[in-house]
Design a protein around this motif. Structure first.
Motif, PDB file in Angstrom:
ATOM      1  N   ASN A 161      48.736  34.980  27.732  1.00 21.70           N
ATOM      2  CA  ASN A 161      48.046  34.587  26.505  1.00 21.70           C
ATOM      3  C   ASN A 161      48.249  33.113  26.199  1.00 21.70           C
ATOM      4  O   ASN A 161      47.321  32.397  25.811  1.00 21.70           O
ATOM      5  CB  ASN A 161      48.551  35.425  25.328  1.00 21.70           C
ATOM      6  CG  ASN A 161      47.861  36.768  25.228  1.00 21.70           C
ATOM      7  OD1 ASN A 161      46.952  37.073  25.986  1.00 21.70           O
ATOM      8  ND2 ASN A 161      48.300  37.592  24.297  1.00 21.70           N
ATOM      9  N   LEU A 162      49.485  32.643  26.375  1.00 18.51           N
ATOM     10  CA  LEU A 162      49.769  31.222  26.133  1.00 18.51           C
ATOM     11  C   LEU A 162      48.987  30.345  27.107  1.00 18.51           C
ATOM     12  O   LEU A 162      48.463  29.286  26.728  1.00 18.51           O
ATOM     13  CB  LEU A 162      51.269  30.961  26.270  1.00 18.51           C
ATOM     14  CG  LEU A 162      51.728  29.503  26.099  1.00 18.51           C
ATOM     15  CD1 LEU A 162      51.368  28.981  24.708  1.00 18.51           C
ATOM     16  CD2 LEU A 162      53.221  29.371  26.346  1.00 18.51           C
ATOM     17  N   GLY A 163      48.887  30.794  28.358  1.00 13.69           N
ATOM     18  CA  GLY A 163      48.099  30.057  29.334  1.00 13.69           C
ATOM     19  C   GLY A 163      46.640  29.959  28.933  1.00 13.69           C
ATOM     20  O   GLY A 163      45.994  28.906  29.102  1.00 13.69           O
ATOM     21  N   MET A 164      46.088  31.049  28.364  1.00 15.89           N
ATOM     22  CA  MET A 164      44.693  31.026  27.910  1.00 15.89           C
ATOM     23  C   MET A 164      44.527  30.060  26.738  1.00 15.89           C
ATOM     24  O   MET A 164      43.525  29.332  26.644  1.00 15.89           O
ATOM     25  CB  MET A 164      44.244  32.433  27.494  1.00 15.89           C
ATOM     26  CG  MET A 164      44.333  33.495  28.589  1.00 15.89           C
ATOM     27  SD  MET A 164      43.487  33.078  30.138  1.00 15.89           S
ATOM     28  CE  MET A 164      44.889  32.608  31.166  1.00 15.89           C
ATOM     29  N   LEU A 165      45.521  30.053  25.846  1.00 11.77           N
ATOM     30  CA  LEU A 165      45.459  29.122  24.713  1.00 11.77           C
ATOM     31  C   LEU A 165      45.476  27.671  25.208  1.00 11.77           C
ATOM     32  O   LEU A 165      44.703  26.830  24.718  1.00 11.77           O
ATOM     33  CB  LEU A 165      46.635  29.394  23.768  1.00 11.77           C
ATOM     34  CG  LEU A 165      46.688  28.577  22.469  1.00 11.77           C
ATOM     35  CD1 LEU A 165      47.286  29.405  21.334  1.00 11.77           C
ATOM     36  CD2 LEU A 165      47.496  27.293  22.630  1.00 11.77           C
ATOM     37  N   MET A 166      46.341  27.385  26.175  1.00 11.66           N
ATOM     38  CA  MET A 166      46.415  26.020  26.693  1.00 11.66           C
ATOM     39  C   MET A 166      45.142  25.641  27.447  1.00 11.66           C
ATOM     40  O   MET A 166      44.737  24.474  27.440  1.00 11.66           O
ATOM     41  CB  MET A 166      47.638  25.870  27.599  1.00 11.66           C
ATOM     42  CG  MET A 166      48.970  26.042  26.891  1.00 11.66           C
ATOM     43  SD  MET A 166      49.123  25.025  25.395  1.00 11.66           S
ATOM     44  CE  MET A 166      48.963  23.372  26.084  1.00 11.66           C
TER      45      MET A 166
END
Length: 425
Positions: free
Chosen positions: A212-217
């Protein structure tokens, strides 16, 4: 190395009850669920994002493989294996096993989440391109599927060296396909390292947060800042994972730990299905940005808050009652006595419906999907799937509780007629 001689002399009787469609399900599920994971990721990245498109989109071979993916996946699992072994937190005992013993478990999953978060913040500070996880989704999912199959084969083979009392009652049918799928050994361990307990809440669940954090970044790379919808999805799902790890001790009484063997069903679910399908909303938002009004965001936050309140309060009440029925918070709750010596709650949250925690779970699942709007079905895959899963799980609970508690369970069902949704189901 030979199978344990005592296990050969005293084989446990083969189980007869088969779940998930028996042999047919054990053949079809390991084929179609991995394909479903890959299909859903492909759809989430496509401009149309249509799950009904036929023929389905097929990725090119260069999109399926990246040599970085297996290194990242194995490194991530290795990191959490090391964190599992750290002498942090307390050690709790599980329920009594058939041989009268109680296994010990380290309660340090939340520590693992915190340490992982610090490491990720350091990587971001050093300029690590976490957004590249968006490009690696398919290769990582493919590697996770491969690891799930290899690990399940290892677990099936090693189970033949386990003593008979260590086998799961439902996973020793004598049918190799079914037993491989459902899991023969109940609590496979290497020394004190419990393989099932480790996989249940560690690499996959925390990996979901990382993805999820990767998608946000990735959204930050594309648009300069994360959208409100992306922030809500990340925050909601981080809360859910953090709650599970903060209350990690409660997993020791769940069906997964107490009843189910550790086979392909749980391995694939823990390592591949959860991290790569539960966070589809974030992957969807990278390609299909949504605009949320302040009022809409407030309503979604309220829905998630209500769901979380029901989920946490009902689970806490159940866990407190199991630990200490004389505790002031549960001592006055009405109960029904059973022939086993245990008592069934018929008031409080558990007098409202038989599974109030499932109700809260489903309200949260809906709140995770709503930031993605209503133009596509894909973001609602999770809430649809989870509804089917919890109804199926409730049916399994029902059968086991009726067999265990007999007439007391029938009395309980009359007192609490609704299963998950009050006045509906």
């Amino acid at each position: 190395m030979r199978p344990n001689s005592q296990a050969l002399k005293h084989k446990s009787p083969h189980g007869t009850e088969r779940e998930f469609g028996g042999t047919l399900g054990a053949i079809c599920i390991p084929i179609f669920l991995p394909l479903t994971v890959l299909f859903l990721i492909c759809v989430s990245r496509s401009p149309e994002a249509s799950v009904l498109q036929w023929p389905p989109l097929l990725p090119s071979t260069d999109r399926l493989w990246d040599p970085l993916a297996p290194m990242l996946l194995l490194g991530w699992i290795g990191l959490h294996a090391c964190l599992y072994l750290l002498p942090l937190g307390k050690v709790s005992e599980g329920l009594v096993l058939r041989d009268g013993k109680r296994l010990k478990y380290p309660i340090n999953g939340f520590h693992g989440l915190c340490i992982s978060s610090v490491l990720l913040m350091l990587l971001l500070g050093l300029g690590a391109p976490l957004g590249y996880l968006f490009e690696l989704l398919l290769p990582l999912a493919l590697c996770a599927i491969g690891v799930s199959f290899l690990f399940s084969i290892y677990l099936y083979i090693r189970s033949f060296w386990a003593p008979s009392h260590a086998l799961a009652l439902g996973g020793n049918t004598g049918n190799p396909l079914y037993d491989f799928f459902i899991g023969r050994e109940l609590n496979p361990r290497i020394g004190n390292f419990d393989l099932k307990y480790f996989c249940e809440l560690r690499p996959g669940l925390i990996g979901w947060v990382l993805i999820n954090l990767g998608m946000l970044m990735k959204e930050v790379e594309l648009r300069g800042s994360p959208s409100l919808a992306m922030i809500l999805v990340n925050c909601f799902q981080l809360l859910y994972v953090a709650d599970a790890l903060w209350n990690e001790e409660a997993v020791l009484t769940t069906m997964d730990i107490v009843h189910d063997g550790f086979g392909f069903m749980l391995v694939f679910g823990d390592l591949a299905w959860v991290p790569f399908t539960y966070g589809l909303q974030a992957a969807f938002l990278v390609v299909h940005p949504q605009t949320l009004s302040s009022l809409g965001a407030a309503a979604i936050i309220a829905l998630n808050g209500i769901g979380y309140y029901i989920f946490r309060k009902s689970n806490s009440q159940k866990n407190q009652f199991r630990r200490d029925p004389t505790h002031p918070s549960v001592a006055r709750l009405e109960t029904i006595a059973t022939a086993t010596g245990k008592r069934l709650l018929v008031s409080g949250w558990w007098g409202l419906v038989r599974h109030p925690n499932y109700l809260g779970d489903l309200l949260m699942a809906l709140a995770w999907s709503l930031p993605c709007g209503f133009s596509h079905l894909l973001p609602y895959f999770y809430v649809i799937y989870f509804t089917v899963l919890l109804i199926h799980r409730e049916a399994r609970d029902e059968r086991q509780c009726r067999a265990k508690y007999g007439l007391a369970w029938d009395t309980y069902c009359r007192r609490v007629p609704y299963r998950i949704f009050p006045y509906i189901y």
